[in-house]
Design an enzyme around this catalytic site. Structure first.
Site, PDB file in Angstrom:
ATOM      1  N   HIS A  12       1.026  -1.173  -0.077  1.00  0.00           N
ATOM      2  CA  HIS A  12       0.014   0.093  -0.032  1.00  0.00           C
ATOM      3  C   HIS A  12       1.006   1.265   0.113  1.00  0.00           C
ATOM      4  CE1 HIS A  12      -2.190  -2.883   2.563  1.00  0.00           C
ATOM      5  NE2 HIS A  12      -3.111  -2.424   2.247  1.00  0.00           N
ATOM      6  N   ASP A  40       2.248   2.043   3.373  1.00  0.00           N
ATOM      7  CA  ASP A  40       3.386   1.196   3.918  1.00  0.00           C
ATOM      8  C   ASP A  40       4.640   1.457   3.546  1.00  0.00           C
ATOM      9  OD1 ASP A  40       1.101  -0.493   4.033  1.00  0.00           O
ATOM     10  OD2 ASP A  40       1.689  -1.693   2.491  1.00  0.00           O
ATOM     11  N   GLU A  73     -11.112  -7.063  -3.058  1.00  0.00           N
ATOM     12  CA  GLU A  73     -10.895  -8.065  -1.898  1.00  0.00           C
ATOM     13  C   GLU A  73     -11.913  -8.129  -1.152  1.00  0.00           C
ATOM     14  OE1 GLU A  73      -6.800  -8.203  -0.208  1.00  0.00           O
ATOM     15  OE2 GLU A  73      -7.524  -8.735   1.420  1.00  0.00           O
ATOM     16  N   ASP A  93      -4.934 -14.109  -0.942  1.00  0.00           N
ATOM     17  CA  ASP A  93      -4.323 -13.538  -0.020  1.00  0.00           C
ATOM     18  C   ASP A  93      -4.180 -15.017   0.856  1.00  0.00           C
ATOM     19  OD1 ASP A  93      -3.792 -11.188  -0.779  1.00  0.00           O
ATOM     20  OD2 ASP A  93      -4.791 -10.083   0.927  1.00  0.00           O
ATOM     21  N   ASP A 136      -0.603 -12.477   3.045  1.00  0.00           N
ATOM     22  CA  ASP A 136      -1.062 -11.400   3.735  1.00  0.00           C
ATOM     23  C   ASP A 136      -1.293 -11.859   5.206  1.00  0.00           C
ATOM     24  OD1 ASP A 136      -2.184  -8.915   4.765  1.00  0.00           O
ATOM     25  OD2 ASP A 136      -4.159  -9.184   3.361  1.00  0.00           O
TER      26      ASP A 136
HETATM   27  C1  XLS Z   1      -7.308  -6.712   5.445  1.00  0.00           C
HETATM   28  C2  XLS Z   1      -6.760  -6.758   4.048  1.00  0.00           C
HETATM   29  C3  XLS Z   1      -5.594  -6.065   3.575  1.00  0.00           C
HETATM   30  C4  XLS Z   1      -5.646  -6.008   1.907  1.00  0.00           C
HETATM   31  C5  XLS Z   1      -5.014  -4.957   1.235  1.00  0.00           C
HETATM   32  O1  XLS Z   1      -7.978  -7.240   6.006  1.00  0.00           O
HETATM   33  O2  XLS Z   1      -6.696  -8.105   3.857  1.00  0.00           O
HETATM   34  O3  XLS Z   1      -4.618  -6.490   3.990  1.00  0.00           O
HETATM   35  O4  XLS Z   1      -5.393  -7.399   1.657  1.00  0.00           O
HETATM   36  O5  XLS Z   1      -5.767  -3.561   1.551  1.00  0.00           O
HETATM   37 NI    NI Z   2      -5.747  -9.113   2.170  1.00  0.00          NI
HETATM   38 NI    NI Z   3      -7.270  -9.294   5.830  1.00  0.00          NI
END
Ligand code: XLS
Ligand code: NI
Ligand code: NI
Length: 433
Positions: free
Chosen positions: A99, A102, A230, A294, A337
């Site tokens: 991100h 980050d 997501e 993820d 993740d």
């Molecule tokens: C949070 C999410 C985040 C996304 C990216 O729960 O998993 O980490 O993958 O913003």
């Molecule tokens: Ni995620």
């Molecule tokens: Ni997550």
């Protein structure tokens, strides 16, 4: 070079009998399975945020990790980048994800944020050229800063919508510059805390228009990657609009985006939505929107996203079975993740967490490939529906209720229940995992 990981050599595949903690026992990147190397099947990616930006806090206590790059200067951001690329090299991972928040310190305004993002991503570009590591996806953090407390695209304040739109533009530009293979939108605060203050219809309409703008801009700049949503049902907001894969598909249809946007499915989010990971994967494949994963494990007792590294081969195998059945990844991949537990303070913990997860995924993928190549499960599945292969059964789908009622009366149709054979199937799977 930094000395953060000093003494830890690049990890190599040593085989299942190795007792060297700093080696792979199952992940042999060059090994071919179903015509492709494990590296090409799995497409591993490290999540920058958990490994390099997260300080180890929980709701009852703050930072536990001490990292030489913690702080808010660009020099520290570069030290963080150097350390991150060292870890990618030690692990031999082909991809990373990040991100904006980050990788660069928060600036005073949008202009400063963008300048800093450009500077650090230019720095990434040099590191990427040196190491060959690529970007699986970029994304904007539209949930941590207090301006986003009531949402980004769904915020009641149009100035927040504007700030979020401008930020996504700069993050898409950066992702495009780095040759990113996807761009992710996770709607962390696109939802509500209480319906009492929420205009749900308006918020969903704004989220839909926002996503259309993202797709329009992608085409305008010629970004060849995939736009991914997501799904997650809750956390941080009490109710999130992108609840699960099926909900996201309905949303995409409503705004005419079902052929433009796919999903990034996270194991922990599937569990929070009351599904299994494989359910979400199968649903996405069935709807034609499967994109990327993820790969992190959730704690089944918790009501939140614990983001643990995967450690269950049988679970991971069933997930990759669905991935392989869907044809495998195209632009997507396996993004960890996942974060350390907050007591895991040492540099080696970061390496071993990823190494173990990569081994678990490799074992899972090889088991999944063996199950598919054996074909037993698919044969038993097909046999269960074999009655539908007759012309007579197919013709029924073109009839109406009255003519089917006449058919049942005429032929005296009176179904005999048949075993679902679940235990036989579970035993079959257990031969491979
Ligand atoms: C949070 C999410 C985040 C996304 C990216 O729960 O998993 O980490 O993958 O913003
Ligand atoms: Ni995620
Ligand atoms: Ni997550």
């Amino acid at each position: 070079m930094t000395d953060f990981f000093k003494g830890i050599p690049p990890l190599a595949y040593e085989g299942p009998d190795s007792s060297n903690a700093f080696s792979f026992r199952h992940y042999d990147p060059a090994r071919k399975v179903m015509g492709k190397t494990l590296a090409d099947h799995l497409r591993f990616s490290v999540a920058y945020w958990h490994s390099f930006a997260w300080p180890g806090g929980d709701p009852f206590g703050g930072q536990t990790f001490e990292r030489p790059w913690f702080g808010d200067t660009m020099d520290l951001a570069k030290l963080k980048a150097d350390t991150a690329f060292e870890m990618f090299r030690i692990l031999g991972v082909p991809f990373f994800c990040f991100h904006d928040a980050d990788v660069r310190p928060e600036g005073a305004d949008f202009v400063e944020n963008t300048a800093r993002l450009e500077e650090i991503t230019d720095y990434f570009l040099e590191n990427m050229e040196d190491t060959g590591v690529r970007l699986l996806w970029g994304t904007a953090n539209l949930f941590s800063h207090r301006r986003y407390m009531a949402g980004a695209a769904t915020n009641p304040d149009p100035d927040v919508f504007a700030f979020a739109a401008a930020t996504v533009k700069s993050c898409l530009d950066a992702t495009h510059k780095l040759g990113g293979e996807n761009y992710v939108l996770w709607g962390g605060r696109e939802g509500y805390e209480t319906l009492l203050n929420t205009d749900l219809s308006r918020e969903r309409a704004h989220a839909g228009r926002f996503l259309q703008m993202v797709v329009e801009y992608k085409h305008k700049i010629g970004f060849p990657g995939t736009i991914l949503i997501e799904p997650k049902p809750q956390e941080p907001t009490k109710h999130q609009y992108d609840h699960d894969v099926a909900t996201v598909y309905g949303f995409l249809k409503e705004f005419g985006l079902e052929t433009e946007v796919k999903v990034n499915i996270e194991q922990g989010h599937a569990i929070l939505a009351g599904h299994s990971f494989e359910h979400e994967l199968a649903m996405a494949a069935s709807l034609g929107i499967f994109g990327s994963i993820d790969m992190n494990r959730n704690d089944y007792q918790s009501g939140w996203d614990t983001d643990q590294f995967p450690n269950s081969v049988p679970e991971v195998a069933l997930a990759y079975y669905e991935v392989l059945k869907a044809g495998g990844f195209t632009t997507g991949g396996t993004n960890f993740d996942a974060k350390l537990r907050r007591q895991s303070l040492d540099p080696e913990d970061l390496i071993l967490a990823h190494a173990g997860a990569m081994d678990v995924c490799a074992r899972g993928l090889m088991a999944a490939a063996a199950m598919l190549e054996d074909g037993g499960l698919e044969d038993m599945r097909a046999a269960r529906y074999a009655g539908w292969n007759s012309d007579d059964a197919q013709a029924m789908l073109g009839e109406d209720l009255a003519s089917i009622a006449a058919r049942v009366t005429r032929d005296g149709i009176n179904p005999t229940p048949v075993s679902g054979r679940q235990e036989r199937l579970e035993n079959w799977v257990n031969r491979f995992v």
